[in-house]
Design a protein around this motif. Structure first.
Motif, PDB file in Angstrom:
ATOM      1  N   ALA A 119       4.010  10.490   6.600  1.00  0.00           N
ATOM      2  CA  ALA A 119       2.939  10.244   6.464  1.00  0.00           C
ATOM      3  C   ALA A 119       2.536   9.722   5.622  1.00  0.00           C
ATOM      4  CB  ALA A 119       2.180  11.552   5.812  1.00  0.00           C
ATOM      5  N   LEU A 120       1.448   8.662   6.645  1.00  0.00           N
ATOM      6  CA  LEU A 120       0.859   7.368   5.972  1.00  0.00           C
ATOM      7  C   LEU A 120      -1.211   7.562   6.311  1.00  0.00           C
ATOM      8  CD1 LEU A 120       0.991   4.134   5.170  1.00  0.00           C
ATOM      9  CD2 LEU A 120       0.451   3.455   7.369  1.00  0.00           C
ATOM     10  N   THR A 121      -1.232   6.982   4.693  1.00  0.00           N
ATOM     11  CA  THR A 121      -2.671   7.439   4.540  1.00  0.00           C
ATOM     12  C   THR A 121      -3.510   6.703   4.079  1.00  0.00           C
ATOM     13  OG1 THR A 121      -4.430   9.216   4.376  1.00  0.00           O
ATOM     14  CG2 THR A 121      -2.593   9.312   2.324  1.00  0.00           C
ATOM     15  N   ASN A 122      -4.474   6.653   4.466  1.00  0.00           N
ATOM     16  CA  ASN A 122      -5.460   5.980   3.424  1.00  0.00           C
ATOM     17  C   ASN A 122      -5.433   5.943   2.226  1.00  0.00           C
ATOM     18  OD1 ASN A 122      -8.008   4.362   2.369  1.00  0.00           O
ATOM     19  ND2 ASN A 122      -8.985   3.986   4.359  1.00  0.00           N
ATOM     20  N   CYS A 123      -5.580   5.436   0.894  1.00  0.00           N
ATOM     21  CA  CYS A 123      -5.444   4.877  -0.381  1.00  0.00           C
ATOM     22  C   CYS A 123      -6.613   6.033  -1.201  1.00  0.00           C
ATOM     23  CB  CYS A 123      -4.778   4.079  -0.988  1.00  0.00           C
ATOM     24  SG  CYS A 123      -3.098   2.823  -0.655  1.00  0.00           S
ATOM     25  N   GLN A 124      -7.395   6.390  -0.576  1.00  0.00           N
ATOM     26  CA  GLN A 124      -8.567   7.061  -1.334  1.00  0.00           C
ATOM     27  C   GLN A 124      -8.057   8.601  -1.187  1.00  0.00           C
ATOM     28  OE1 GLN A 124     -12.763   5.259   0.122  1.00  0.00           O
ATOM     29  NE2 GLN A 124     -12.069   3.878   0.658  1.00  0.00           N
ATOM     30  N   LEU A 125      -7.088   9.072  -0.184  1.00  0.00           N
ATOM     31  CA  LEU A 125      -6.523  10.069  -0.112  1.00  0.00           C
ATOM     32  C   LEU A 125      -5.356  10.373  -0.642  1.00  0.00           C
ATOM     33  CD1 LEU A 125      -8.107  11.437   3.785  1.00  0.00           C
ATOM     34  CD2 LEU A 125      -8.726  12.481   1.761  1.00  0.00           C
ATOM     35  N   HIS A 126      -4.905   9.284  -0.873  1.00  0.00           N
ATOM     36  CA  HIS A 126      -3.792   9.374  -1.408  1.00  0.00           C
ATOM     37  C   HIS A 126      -3.142  10.343  -3.174  1.00  0.00           C
ATOM     38  CE1 HIS A 126       0.321   8.062  -3.253  1.00  0.00           C
ATOM     39  NE2 HIS A 126       1.030   8.578  -2.232  1.00  0.00           N
ATOM     40  N   PRO A 127      -3.881  10.274  -3.960  1.00  0.00           N
ATOM     41  CA  PRO A 127      -4.553  10.598  -5.364  1.00  0.00           C
ATOM     42  C   PRO A 127      -4.239  12.321  -4.596  1.00  0.00           C
ATOM     43  CG  PRO A 127      -5.649   9.151  -5.665  1.00  0.00           C
ATOM     44  CD  PRO A 127      -5.419   8.965  -3.341  1.00  0.00           C
ATOM     45  N   TYR A 128      -4.500  13.127  -4.029  1.00  0.00           N
ATOM     46  CA  TYR A 128      -5.180  14.312  -3.650  1.00  0.00           C
ATOM     47  C   TYR A 128      -4.104  14.923  -2.587  1.00  0.00           C
ATOM     48  CZ  TYR A 128      -9.565  12.961  -4.381  1.00  0.00           C
ATOM     49  OH  TYR A 128     -10.768  12.444  -4.872  1.00  0.00           O
ATOM     50  N   LEU A 129      -2.908  13.666  -2.571  1.00  0.00           N
ATOM     51  CA  LEU A 129      -1.815  14.196  -1.413  1.00  0.00           C
ATOM     52  C   LEU A 129      -0.312  13.549  -1.857  1.00  0.00           C
ATOM     53  CD1 LEU A 129      -3.332  12.973   2.186  1.00  0.00           C
ATOM     54  CD2 LEU A 129      -3.447  15.439   1.090  1.00  0.00           C
TER      55      LEU A 129
END
Length: 294
Positions: A119-129
């Motif tokens: 899964a690739l995501t925006n780094c703003q979401l990354h810490p939560y995932l």
């Protein structure tokens, strides 16, 4: 006279060898390789028409090995199978994952390298995932967004969804006629058209809202702009995109969702070509060529 007769016989013998000797089929015509040109670092056709990438370097090496000229043919993920079946090129190279469905329709080479979907995501979401296991991450992505969800970012939701999620999570009681879907917005997933990314996203995330982009460039802009939460894609592409687009992060790159070997593909009747490809794969220094790209 006898000397001239002997010489004439020798010339006729040499002519017969030349006339009836048939060169190998592999030297008769160019090796036509089909590639999408939109999947770096494996295959990329630049605006000036030139090609680059790991698969392109491999195609050049293969053509040289076979003693054939290389002809690169542009295809697309939605038309890849049809173009190969129609004989528009001899061999498909560049980001092609082995699937049982493809192996029933085409000949598949030995594994070029091992890969897997992430899964690739925006780094703003990354810490939560980041700390989600692969199973838990798929569960999260397949559920409606709820209060406190790590994916509940206002910039990802539509203005109408933002309002009703605010209402649901402690605001004023909504009117009785509020559509249920506005209170439970699904996770937003974006994928490129055709290929295994779209196929597996639909299979793994049936409850998510999956948007199919126009090409293989748009999904990454969508993630950067926080108009979607994630994209399911190959690890090799995700890592490359996270390097060239610092706004993007890969979730647990060392724990992909599946095993996705990359292969080359040709028509069922092209058994000789596939045997040549497999023989070449045993000899070529793939690691050296890979080191230039990933």
């Amino acid at each position: 006279m006898r000397h001239w007769l002997t010489l004439l016989q020798g010339l006729l013998f040499c002519w017969s060898l030349t006339a009836f000797a048939t060169p190998p089929a592999t030297t008769q015509e160019p090796l036509r390789v089909g590639s999408t040109g939109d999947y770096p670092p494996l295959t990329l056709q630049k605006p000036d028409g030139s090609w680059e990438g790991f698969a392109i370097d491999m195609a050049r090496n293969l053509a040289k090995h076979l003693g054939r000229e290389l002809e690169l043919v542009k295809t697309s993920w939605p038309t890849l199978h049809a173009d190969l079946s129609a004989g528009k090129f001899d061999l498909a190279m560049g980001g092609i994952s082995f699937t049982e469905g493809r192996s029933q329709q085409f000949l598949m080479s030995e594994t070029v390298f091992e890969d897997g979907k992430v899964a690739l995501t925006n780094c703003q979401l990354h810490p939560y995932l980041y700390y989600y296991s692969t199973a838990d991450l798929l569960t999260l992505l397949n559920q409606p967004l709820a209060c406190g969800s790590p994916l509940l970012m206002d910039t990802v939701l539509t203005p109408k969804q933002q309002y009703w999620m605010g209402v649901k999570c402690g605001g004023t009681k909504p009117p009785d006629n509020v559509p249920f879907e506005f209170l439970h917005p699904p996770v937003q997933v974006v994928e490129n058209p055709g290929g295994t990314n779209e196929l597996l996203a639909r299979q793994w995330l049936p409850k998510a809202a999956i948007t199919i982009a126009h090409d293989n460039v748009e999904p990454f802009r969508t993630l950067v702009e926080l108009k979607a939460h994630v994209m399911i894609t190959d690890r090799v592409e995700a890592l490359y995109k996270s390097r060239v687009m610092p706004e993007l992060c890969v979730i647990n790159p060392d724990a992909p969702f599946n095993r996705s070997p990359k292969v080359y593909m040709t028509r069922k009747e092209s058994k000789v070509l596939m045997q040549e490809v497999n023989n070449w794969l045993e000899q070529v220094d793939k690691t050296l060529i890979q080191s230039h790209w990933f």
